[in-house]
Design a protein around this motif. Structure first.
Motif, PDB file in Angstrom:
ATOM      1  N   ILE A  12    -123.166 -20.703 -18.811  1.00  0.00           N
ATOM      2  CA  ILE A  12    -123.615 -19.561 -19.887  1.00  0.00           C
ATOM      3  C   ILE A  12    -123.143 -18.257 -19.016  1.00  0.00           C
ATOM      4  O   ILE A  12    -122.310 -17.566 -19.111  1.00  0.00           O
ATOM      5  N   TYR A  13    -123.989 -17.824 -17.656  1.00  0.00           N
ATOM      6  CA  TYR A  13    -123.534 -16.949 -17.700  1.00  0.00           C
ATOM      7  C   TYR A  13    -122.907 -17.019 -16.185  1.00  0.00           C
ATOM      8  O   TYR A  13    -122.029 -16.016 -15.810  1.00  0.00           O
ATOM      9  N   TRP A  62    -121.027  -5.336 -22.116  1.00  0.00           N
ATOM     10  CA  TRP A  62    -121.813  -5.270 -22.953  1.00  0.00           C
ATOM     11  C   TRP A  62    -121.584  -7.057 -23.794  1.00  0.00           C
ATOM     12  O   TRP A  62    -122.159  -7.522 -23.891  1.00  0.00           O
ATOM     13  N   LYS A  63    -120.397  -7.110 -23.559  1.00  0.00           N
ATOM     14  CA  LYS A  63    -120.280  -8.519 -24.077  1.00  0.00           C
ATOM     15  C   LYS A  63    -121.372  -9.404 -23.234  1.00  0.00           C
ATOM     16  O   LYS A  63    -122.127 -10.952 -23.265  1.00  0.00           O
ATOM     17  N   MET A  64    -121.564  -9.416 -21.925  1.00  0.00           N
ATOM     18  CA  MET A  64    -122.540  -9.579 -20.870  1.00  0.00           C
ATOM     19  C   MET A  64    -123.526  -9.375 -21.457  1.00  0.00           C
ATOM     20  O   MET A  64    -124.747 -10.907 -21.390  1.00  0.00           O
ATOM     21  N   ALA A  82    -128.992 -11.849 -23.206  1.00  0.00           N
ATOM     22  CA  ALA A  82    -129.895 -11.928 -23.999  1.00  0.00           C
ATOM     23  C   ALA A  82    -130.071 -13.036 -25.242  1.00  0.00           C
ATOM     24  O   ALA A  82    -131.249 -12.981 -25.477  1.00  0.00           O
ATOM     25  N   ALA A  83    -128.663 -12.915 -26.004  1.00  0.00           N
ATOM     26  CA  ALA A  83    -129.034 -14.075 -26.561  1.00  0.00           C
ATOM     27  C   ALA A  83    -129.955 -15.278 -26.033  1.00  0.00           C
ATOM     28  O   ALA A  83    -129.857 -15.989 -27.165  1.00  0.00           O
ATOM     29  N   SER A  84    -128.225 -16.253 -25.060  1.00  0.00           N
ATOM     30  CA  SER A  84    -128.688 -17.267 -24.447  1.00  0.00           C
ATOM     31  C   SER A  84    -130.160 -17.442 -23.795  1.00  0.00           C
ATOM     32  O   SER A  84    -130.919 -18.362 -23.975  1.00  0.00           O
ATOM     33  N   VAL A  93    -137.986 -17.191 -18.872  1.00  0.00           N
ATOM     34  CA  VAL A  93    -136.760 -17.676 -18.762  1.00  0.00           C
ATOM     35  C   VAL A  93    -135.976 -15.823 -18.046  1.00  0.00           C
ATOM     36  O   VAL A  93    -135.032 -16.350 -17.667  1.00  0.00           O
ATOM     37  N   VAL A  94    -136.190 -14.819 -18.447  1.00  0.00           N
ATOM     38  CA  VAL A  94    -136.157 -13.232 -17.738  1.00  0.00           C
ATOM     39  C   VAL A  94    -136.501 -13.368 -16.362  1.00  0.00           C
ATOM     40  O   VAL A  94    -134.964 -13.032 -15.780  1.00  0.00           O
ATOM     41  N   CYS A  95    -137.435 -13.799 -15.622  1.00  0.00           N
ATOM     42  CA  CYS A  95    -137.445 -14.005 -14.466  1.00  0.00           C
ATOM     43  C   CYS A  95    -136.126 -15.183 -13.899  1.00  0.00           C
ATOM     44  O   CYS A  95    -135.830 -14.975 -12.711  1.00  0.00           O
ATOM     45  N   TRP A  96    -136.438 -16.715 -14.053  1.00  0.00           N
ATOM     46  CA  TRP A  96    -135.017 -17.247 -14.064  1.00  0.00           C
ATOM     47  C   TRP A  96    -133.934 -16.687 -13.507  1.00  0.00           C
ATOM     48  O   TRP A  96    -133.317 -16.743 -12.899  1.00  0.00           O
ATOM     49  N   SER A  97    -133.494 -15.544 -15.159  1.00  0.00           N
ATOM     50  CA  SER A  97    -131.888 -15.339 -15.365  1.00  0.00           C
ATOM     51  C   SER A  97    -132.056 -13.894 -14.231  1.00  0.00           C
ATOM     52  O   SER A  97    -131.437 -13.781 -13.641  1.00  0.00           O
ATOM     53  N   GLY A  98    -133.075 -13.365 -14.067  1.00  0.00           N
ATOM     54  CA  GLY A  98    -133.132 -12.202 -12.981  1.00  0.00           C
ATOM     55  C   GLY A  98    -133.019 -13.223 -11.553  1.00  0.00           C
ATOM     56  O   GLY A  98    -131.863 -12.125 -10.914  1.00  0.00           O
TER      57      GLY A  98
END
Length: 361
Positions: free
Chosen positions: A64-65, A74-76, A81-83, A126-131
């Motif tokens: 997804i990322y 903005w779309k990114m 955030a949603a996913s 999950v935010v940490c994983w994304s970061g």
């Protein structure tokens, strides 16, 4: 033993290594943090199941990322955030099931905020994983851009060096062919034929050497001897060359044909101007970690301004300084001075280097 360079170069392998290692680390830290709370075996099972669920649920985020990274800002941001929230919510549900059904055997808390707290904790993970994902991805992109810039710079540098080296060939050929033409005009065909033969040998040697690679000094001397044989056809006994080459310098690496323009310059402006001819001295010696090269003549000399000979339309000597600067940056010296008692002396200092093969021997 782990080959870290290959690991970082292979993005697929790097992702799975960090992804798996991160969730294993999460399980270990979670267990250590709750060690004083509960040490029963069933608690280890719950932690393992939570980590496995996190490992599985965050895999889709990678794809997804990857898609979101190609979209506008903005779309990114909305997609990320949603996913991230959706995955965190789903993971929180699975963790609640594991905790209340397996560990608490169906017990339900009366306070609803315990579910909410678990969701917040899941979202933080999950935010940490994304970061970390975006951080590593951006780092890889920066490294790739640096590599591409370095590759482009290297290619431009090599092209510049080749241009400088090959620029000498027309300069040298013009002088030699002009001499051959003169010999033919005065009908000295035997001498002209000898010069053509030696010119062929010298050019073959020159073209066989890569302008980018450095060569041992002994090979440079061989090239100079071929060149001097051409000039001695013209000057005969009027040209005297004295070599003073230290034994330990023969394997030292030097830029190919770095001394030939200096000797050519000495012949053109010194030896040819002297009725009885003159002498050229070629010296090579080591000094600390440097190689010292000197070419001097006993000719009439010339005017020197700002360390350079005051001659118009010169190609050879300025060319040498550019080549040295390209190869050694600021780690060299190139000095033109008056020789004593007469003439010009060109001194070059470069790092003393030998090939790796010679080091192994």
């Amino acid at each position: 033993m782990i080959n870290w360079q290959k690991l970082f170069e292979n993005r697929e392998r790097l992702f799975w290594t960090l992804h798996t290692g991160g969730w294993v680390g999460f399980a270990i830290v979670y267990y250590i943090g709750s060690f004083l709370h509960d040490v029963r075996g069933i608690w280890i099972v719950v932690i393992a199941l939570n980590a496995m669920a996190g490992w599985l649920l965050t895999i889709p985020l990678r794809y997804i990322y990857r898609w979101a990274h190609q979209q506008n800002a903005w779309k990114m941001l909305f997609t990320v955030a949603a996913s991230a929230y959706a995955i965190a919510l789903f993971w929180a549900v699975l963790k609640n099931i594991n905790y209340w059904e397996i560990y608490k055997h169906g017990y339900r808390p009366e306070a609803w905020f315990m579910y909410f707290t678990n969701t917040i904790n899941s979202l933080i993970m999950v935010v940490c994983w994304s970061g970390l994902y975006f951080g590593i991805k951006n780092f890889q992109m920066l490294q790739k851009e640096k590599q591409n810039a370095l590759k482009a710079s290297t290619m431009a540098h090599q092209a510049h060096l080749k241009m400088l080296r090959y620029q000498l060939n027309p300069h040298f050929l013009f002088n030699t062919l002009n001499a051959i033409s003169t010999l033919i005009l005065i009908k000295d065909n035997k001498t002209a034929e000898a010069m053509v033969s030696r010119l062929s040998d010298f050019l073959r040697y020159s073209l066989d050497k890569d302008p980018i690679k450095k060569i041992p000094l002994k090979h440079e001397i061989q090239a100079l001897e071929l060149y001097l044989e051409i000039e001695k056809v013209r000057f005969d006994d009027r040209l005297d060359v004295e070599w003073d080459i230290a034994e330990n310098c023969l394997e030292a690496l030097v830029p190919s044909l770095i001394l030939q323009p200096i000797i050519e310059n000495a012949i053109k402006y010194a030896i040819s101007k002297m009725e009885n001819g003159g002498k050229i001295n070629v010296v090579a010696k080591s000094f600390g970690r440097d190689l010292m090269l000197e070419v001097s003549d006993n000719g009439p000399g010339a005017k020197i301004e700002n360390g350079q000979l005051n001659r118009s339309n010169g190609v050879g000597l300025p060319n040498i300084q550019e080549r040295l600067n390209s190869l050694y940056s600021n780690n060299f010296s190139y000095v033109v001075s008056h020789n004593q008692p007469s003439g010009i002396k060109v001194s070059i200092r470069i790092p003393f280097e030998v090939s790796e093969r010679d080091n192994q021997n």
